[in-house]
Design a protein around this motif. Structure first.
Motif: not given
Length: 209
Positions: A165-177
């Motif tokens: 359900l997108g855990s890895d993409s969410l982690a990247r999104w948080l890092d980027e912000r």
């Protein structure tokens, strides 16, 4: 539109039930109902979060973001009986269940309420959440950008998200912000993510642009 567990006022007829919550140091019977997330069972992701997410390294109030009928909030309140635990949800039925479950468990340190009822100046040592992924990416991002800036210095947020359900993409999104994010564990198809405010970052939180 069909009823969702993130609806403010579920239209599904009430069908009360109960579940047994068991994790380290906690053994509780909790009331559940229809129209609330994970009615009739402890969600597998929530169980992974409770079994593996640590308590924060600093002392202060704790937040259960999207509390449902209260398994996360009541676990936190049991483990830290001298700390205030806030449990928030848009779902009125969920908030009522959390209040009732806290009362039945004798946990006077739990405050269950609508998100807008949390004092604006309150900061948290720890935020714990099985976030409503199915509410959509935009709603999820808005939710996190609203609450992550409420972490006090040294505090951390712990989120459980399914790998599919997108855990890895969410982690990247948080890092980027500006929210450095690491993986606490990966169990039973779920990741537990830890995120914190980057040193020197804007205390009002990053934008979603």
């Amino acid at each position: 539109m069909p009823d969702h567990y993130f609806s403010a006022a579920p239209s599904a007829p009430s069908r009360p039930g109960s579940v047994r919550l068991h994790t380290d140091g906690v053994d509780l019977s909790l009331a559940t109902d229809s129209g609330v997330f994970s009615q009739g069972r402890v969600d597998r992701g929530t169980q992974v979060l409770l079994d593996h997410a640590p308590m924060p390294s600093v002392r202060g109030p704790l937040l259960d973001l999207g509390c449902g009928y209260g398994p996360i909030a009541l676990t936190l309140a049991t483990r830290r009986r001298r700390l205030p635990v806030w449990a928030v949800d848009l779902n009125e039925r969920a908030v009522g269940l959390t209040r009732a479950n806290a009362s039945s468990a004798g946990l006077g340190n739990v405050t269950a309420c609508h998100p807008d009822e949390v004092p604006d100046d309150l900061e948290f040592a720890g935020i714990y959440s099985n976030p409503p992924i199915r509410s959509g990416k935009a709603a999820l991002h808005e939710l996190l950008l609203r609450w992550l800036p409420r972490l006090q210095p040294g505090g951390a947020a712990f989120l459980v998200v399914g790998k599919n359900l997108g855990s890895d993409s969410l982690a990247r999104w948080l890092d980027e912000r500006g929210w450095p994010t690491t993986r606490v564990t990966s169990q039973k198809g779920f990741r537990v993510l830890r995120c914190e405010r980057a040193p020197g970052s804007d205390p009002e939180g990053p934008s979603d642009e």
